[in-house]
Design a protein around this motif. Structure first.
Motif, PDB file in Angstrom:
ATOM      1  N   HIS A  48       0.834  -1.211   0.000  1.00  0.00           N
ATOM      2  CA  HIS A  48       0.000   0.000   0.000  1.00  0.00           C
ATOM      3  C   HIS A  48       0.870   1.263   0.000  1.00  0.00           C
ATOM      4  CE1 HIS A  48      -4.129  -1.414   0.198  1.00  0.00           C
ATOM      5  NE2 HIS A  48      -3.738  -2.414   1.022  1.00  0.00           N
ATOM      6  N   TYR A  49       1.994   1.233   0.748  1.00  0.00           N
ATOM      7  CA  TYR A  49       2.883   2.393   0.741  1.00  0.00           C
ATOM      8  C   TYR A  49       3.510   2.592  -0.640  1.00  0.00           C
ATOM      9  CZ  TYR A  49       2.887   4.076   5.539  1.00  0.00           C
ATOM     10  OH  TYR A  49       2.543   4.670   6.718  1.00  0.00           O
ATOM     11  N   TRP A  50       3.803   1.511  -1.310  1.00  0.00           N
ATOM     12  CA  TRP A  50       4.337   1.619  -2.663  1.00  0.00           C
ATOM     13  C   TRP A  50       3.322   2.263  -3.618  1.00  0.00           C
ATOM     14  CZ3 TRP A  50       8.833   1.385  -5.025  1.00  0.00           C
ATOM     15  CH2 TRP A  50       8.869   1.248  -6.422  1.00  0.00           C
ATOM     16  N   LYS A  51       2.081   1.861  -3.491  1.00  0.00           N
ATOM     17  CA  LYS A  51       1.029   2.461  -4.319  1.00  0.00           C
ATOM     18  C   LYS A  51       0.864   3.952  -3.976  1.00  0.00           C
ATOM     19  CE  LYS A  51      -1.321   0.479  -6.780  1.00  0.00           C
ATOM     20  NZ  LYS A  51      -1.185   0.197  -8.221  1.00  0.00           N
ATOM     21  N   LEU A  52       0.977   4.300  -2.654  1.00  0.00           N
ATOM     22  CA  LEU A  52       0.873   5.694  -2.241  1.00  0.00           C
ATOM     23  C   LEU A  52       2.026   6.520  -2.817  1.00  0.00           C
ATOM     24  CD1 LEU A  52      -0.508   7.891  -0.541  1.00  0.00           C
ATOM     25  CD2 LEU A  52       0.851   7.128   1.418  1.00  0.00           C
ATOM     26  N   ARG A  53       3.222   5.918  -2.844  1.00  0.00           N
ATOM     27  CA  ARG A  53       4.363   6.613  -3.427  1.00  0.00           C
ATOM     28  C   ARG A  53       4.112   6.921  -4.904  1.00  0.00           C
ATOM     29  NH1 ARG A  53       8.566   4.952  -6.491  1.00  0.00           N
ATOM     30  NH2 ARG A  53      10.544   6.157  -6.347  1.00  0.00           N
ATOM     31  N   GLY A  54       3.517   5.988  -5.607  1.00  0.00           N
ATOM     32  CA  GLY A  54       3.212   6.227  -7.014  1.00  0.00           C
ATOM     33  C   GLY A  54       2.248   7.390  -7.209  1.00  0.00           C
ATOM     34  N   VAL A  55       1.238   7.471  -6.327  1.00  0.00           N
ATOM     35  CA  VAL A  55       0.271   8.580  -6.412  1.00  0.00           C
ATOM     36  C   VAL A  55       0.965   9.913  -6.170  1.00  0.00           C
ATOM     37  CG1 VAL A  55      -1.770   9.586  -5.346  1.00  0.00           C
ATOM     38  CG2 VAL A  55      -1.698   7.128  -5.808  1.00  0.00           C
ATOM     39  N   ARG A  58       3.033  11.013  -9.161  1.00  0.00           N
ATOM     40  CA  ARG A  58       2.211  11.524 -10.252  1.00  0.00           C
ATOM     41  C   ARG A  58       1.702  12.930  -9.952  1.00  0.00           C
ATOM     42  NH1 ARG A  58       0.571   6.044 -10.679  1.00  0.00           N
ATOM     43  NH2 ARG A  58      -1.200   6.360  -9.294  1.00  0.00           N
ATOM     44  N   LEU A  59       1.362  13.183  -8.679  1.00  0.00           N
ATOM     45  CA  LEU A  59       0.857  14.511  -8.311  1.00  0.00           C
ATOM     46  C   LEU A  59       1.949  15.569  -8.384  1.00  0.00           C
ATOM     47  CD1 LEU A  59      -1.510  13.679  -5.299  1.00  0.00           C
ATOM     48  CD2 LEU A  59      -2.157  14.352  -7.609  1.00  0.00           C
ATOM     49  N   THR A  60       3.138  15.247  -7.937  1.00  0.00           N
ATOM     50  CA  THR A  60       4.226  16.221  -7.916  1.00  0.00           C
ATOM     51  C   THR A  60       4.850  16.414  -9.293  1.00  0.00           C
ATOM     52  OG1 THR A  60       5.760  14.481  -7.225  1.00  0.00           O
ATOM     53  CG2 THR A  60       4.774  15.851  -5.494  1.00  0.00           C
ATOM     54  N   ALA A  61       4.738  15.437 -10.184  1.00  0.00           N
ATOM     55  CA  ALA A  61       5.336  15.551 -11.516  1.00  0.00           C
ATOM     56  C   ALA A  61       4.537  16.478 -12.420  1.00  0.00           C
ATOM     57  CB  ALA A  61       5.451  14.164 -12.154  1.00  0.00           C
ATOM     58  N   ARG A  62       3.271  16.781 -12.085  1.00  0.00           N
ATOM     59  CA  ARG A  62       2.394  17.643 -12.882  1.00  0.00           C
ATOM     60  C   ARG A  62       2.331  17.169 -14.341  1.00  0.00           C
ATOM     61  NH1 ARG A  62       1.023  22.465 -10.438  1.00  0.00           N
ATOM     62  NH2 ARG A  62       2.093  22.915  -8.475  1.00  0.00           N
ATOM     63  N   GLN A  63       2.286  15.859 -14.524  1.00  0.00           N
ATOM     64  CA  GLN A  63       2.206  15.290 -15.856  1.00  0.00           C
ATOM     65  C   GLN A  63       0.890  14.549 -16.013  1.00  0.00           C
ATOM     66  OE1 GLN A  63       5.644  12.794 -16.241  1.00  0.00           O
ATOM     67  NE2 GLN A  63       7.069  14.526 -16.428  1.00  0.00           N
ATOM     68  N   ARG A  64       0.515  14.423 -17.258  1.00  0.00           N
ATOM     69  CA  ARG A  64      -0.692  13.656 -17.528  1.00  0.00           C
ATOM     70  C   ARG A  64      -0.417  12.168 -17.321  1.00  0.00           C
ATOM     71  NH1 ARG A  64      -3.681  16.190 -22.872  1.00  0.00           N
ATOM     72  NH2 ARG A  64      -3.734  18.365 -22.151  1.00  0.00           N
ATOM     73  N   PHE A  65      -1.405  11.463 -16.812  1.00  0.00           N
ATOM     74  CA  PHE A  65      -1.271  10.017 -16.637  1.00  0.00           C
ATOM     75  C   PHE A  65      -2.626   9.370 -16.899  1.00  0.00           C
ATOM     76  CE2 PHE A  65      -2.698  11.566 -12.561  1.00  0.00           C
ATOM     77  CZ  PHE A  65      -3.600  10.611 -12.120  1.00  0.00           C
ATOM     78  N   GLU A  66      -2.575   8.161 -17.348  1.00  0.00           N
ATOM     79  CA  GLU A  66      -3.788   7.390 -17.594  1.00  0.00           C
ATOM     80  C   GLU A  66      -4.039   6.478 -16.394  1.00  0.00           C
ATOM     81  OE1 GLU A  66      -5.890   7.736 -19.999  1.00  0.00           O
ATOM     82  OE2 GLU A  66      -4.668   9.291 -20.986  1.00  0.00           O
ATOM     83  N   PRO A  67      -5.266   6.381 -15.931  1.00  0.00           N
ATOM     84  CA  PRO A  67      -5.553   5.516 -14.778  1.00  0.00           C
ATOM     85  C   PRO A  67      -5.282   4.051 -15.118  1.00  0.00           C
ATOM     86  CG  PRO A  67      -7.583   6.263 -15.811  1.00  0.00           C
ATOM     87  CD  PRO A  67      -6.472   7.024 -16.465  1.00  0.00           C
TER      88      PRO A  67
END
Length: 442
Positions: A48-55, A58-67
């Motif tokens: 779960h922490y790994w998944k949180l790190r991914g989120v 993505r938020l800090t990179a300010r890039q588009r991402f596909e779910p």
């Protein structure tokens, strides 16, 4: 919670329960149920922490991402973040479109528009017309001090007035002195002001033509009116009794026309002046003169009183101030029925200035007429004005004289109870009265 999110939440809880149950069963088989269950729980937490790190990435990179595909809670979070990102981008596009449209509108305006930072008085933005009318250049003048860029316009003191700044109705453009501008300052927010400059050269020329026309016509009418009035004075009504009423009316209308011409010339002269030669105006003799004039015009039909409670003199033009005060007094006498009262007073105000007021118990002025009574030839009652012999220019003259003294006229009136005309002078126009200037006004 929306149904889709609730389903993802329960599915994730079910998966967690299955993992823990399987770990517990494996621990029982191996003979270490607690250790295996703890390791399984740590693995779940790490995942779960790994998944949180991914989120967070993505938020800090300010890039588009596909779910990512799937139906778990992290997949649902990805989907919601993606949707929020799309909505924010769409909102940003709309805002940018609106901003570009507003800028295009501002650039299309014929008036110069300048956005000014309130505290620093520096230029934040300006439209294309500001280049033609004010000489501002992009990007040179962005973040420059507005007062320096608009030299020789005297805008520093004007800007300091802020929300109380009166419009500059006739100012020379920094680009071309023959280009006349009207400047207006609009405080539309706490941090930003809007300076609007309009080209009024054509209106200024038309106004000057009107002034010249009125002055020239009035001057040319002086001589024939003097001749007509002189010949009428030579006619003796006693020689022709039948002509007496006609001669009297002709003389009265001739005098009224002469007064109208004189008032037009006075008004034209005042409009052409930007400043007056100031001198100390002794108010005690001025009040005494106003009383004598009021009594001569009243012919004992009114009770006239003078109150000099200020004990100060004024700084200005004696001739022009007497003209203004005399107009107010004569109006009070004309429009007050016999038996009424007229009070002329001079007092100090709370700001250190002085107020000369003329109060009467006359007919009064309806509230709807008060905003327009200082317009030339404006009459509240046409028939009453003609009967009284007024020209309709007296209050216009008063307004211009006071304007040249940085003063203003305040009018309070109630129909059937009379009117009060108050001339307000600032503290800069007040002078202490010398002992030798003390007069006794009976």
């Amino acid at each position: 919670m929306p149904p889709r999110a609730r389903t993802a939440w329960f599915k994730t809880l079910g998966q967690l329960a299955l993992v823990l149950a399987a770990a517990l069963a494996l621990g029982v088989v191996l003979g270490h149920p607690g250790l295996v269950l703890a390791l399984a729980a740590l693995g779940v937490v790490a995942w779960h922490y790994w998944k949180l790190r991914g989120v967070l990435l993505r938020l800090t990179a300010r890039q588009r991402f596909e779910p990512s595909p799937g139906t778990g809670v992290w997949n649902e979070l990805d989907r919601l973040l993606h949707r929020g990102q799309q909505e924010m981008r769409e909102h940003k596009r709309r805002l940018i479109g609106m901003l570009r449209a507003y800028r295009a509108v501002a650039d299309a305006l014929p008036d110069a528009v300048v956005v000014v930072e309130r505290n620093s008085q520096r230029i934040a933005w300006f439209n294309a017309a500001a280049t033609a009318l004010l000489g501002l250049r992009y990007p040179r003048d962005v973040d420059a001090a507005l007062g320096e860029r608009l030299q020789p316009l005297p805008v520093a003191h004007w800007l300091a007035a802020g929300r109380n700044a009166e419009p500059l109705t006739d100012a020379a453009s920094p680009v071309d002195p023959d280009l006349r501008l009207s400047l207006r300052l609009i405080a539309y927010s706490e941090d930003l002001w809007l300076l609007v400059a309009r080209d009024v050269s054509r209106l200024t020329r038309l106004e000057q033509m009107r002034r010249d026309f009125v002055a020239n016509v009035s001057h040319e009418l002086r001589t024939p009116l003097t001749v007509v009035h002189g010949y009428l004075e030579m006619l003796d009504p006693a020689e022709h009794p039948d002509w007496a009423p006609m001669l009297a009316e002709m003389q009265r209308q001739s005098q009224r026309m002469t007064q109208l011409v004189e008032d037009l010339l006075t008004l034209s002269r005042l409009e052409a002046q930007e400043a007056l030669a100031d001198e100390e105006v002794s108010m005690a003799p001025m009040l005494a003169t106003l009383r004598r004039e009021a009594e001569a015009l009243s012919q004992k039909r009114h009770a006239i009183s003078i109150e000099d409670a200020a004990g100060v003199d004024l700084w200005g033009s004696t001739k022009e101030l007497h003209s203004a005060f005399s107009n107010l007094v004569s109006n009070a006498v004309r429009y007050t029925p016999a038996g009424g009262t007229i009070e002329i007073g001079l007092r100090r105000d709370a700001d250190g200035g002085a107020v000369l007021s003329v109060r009467d118990s006359g007919f009064g002025i309806p509230a709807a007429h008060l905003p327009r009574i200082t317009e030339r030839f404006y009459r509240v009652s046409t028939s009453r004005s003609r009967e009284s012999g007024g020209t309709g220019l007296g209050l216009a003259i008063v307004k211009h004289v006071l304007g040249l003294h940085q003063a203003w006229l305040e009018v309070e009136s109630e129909v059937g109870r009379g009117s009060t005309f108050s001339c307000h002078f600032g503290a800069a126009r007040v002078r202490s009265r010398q002992p030798q200037d003390t007069w006794s006004i009976a």
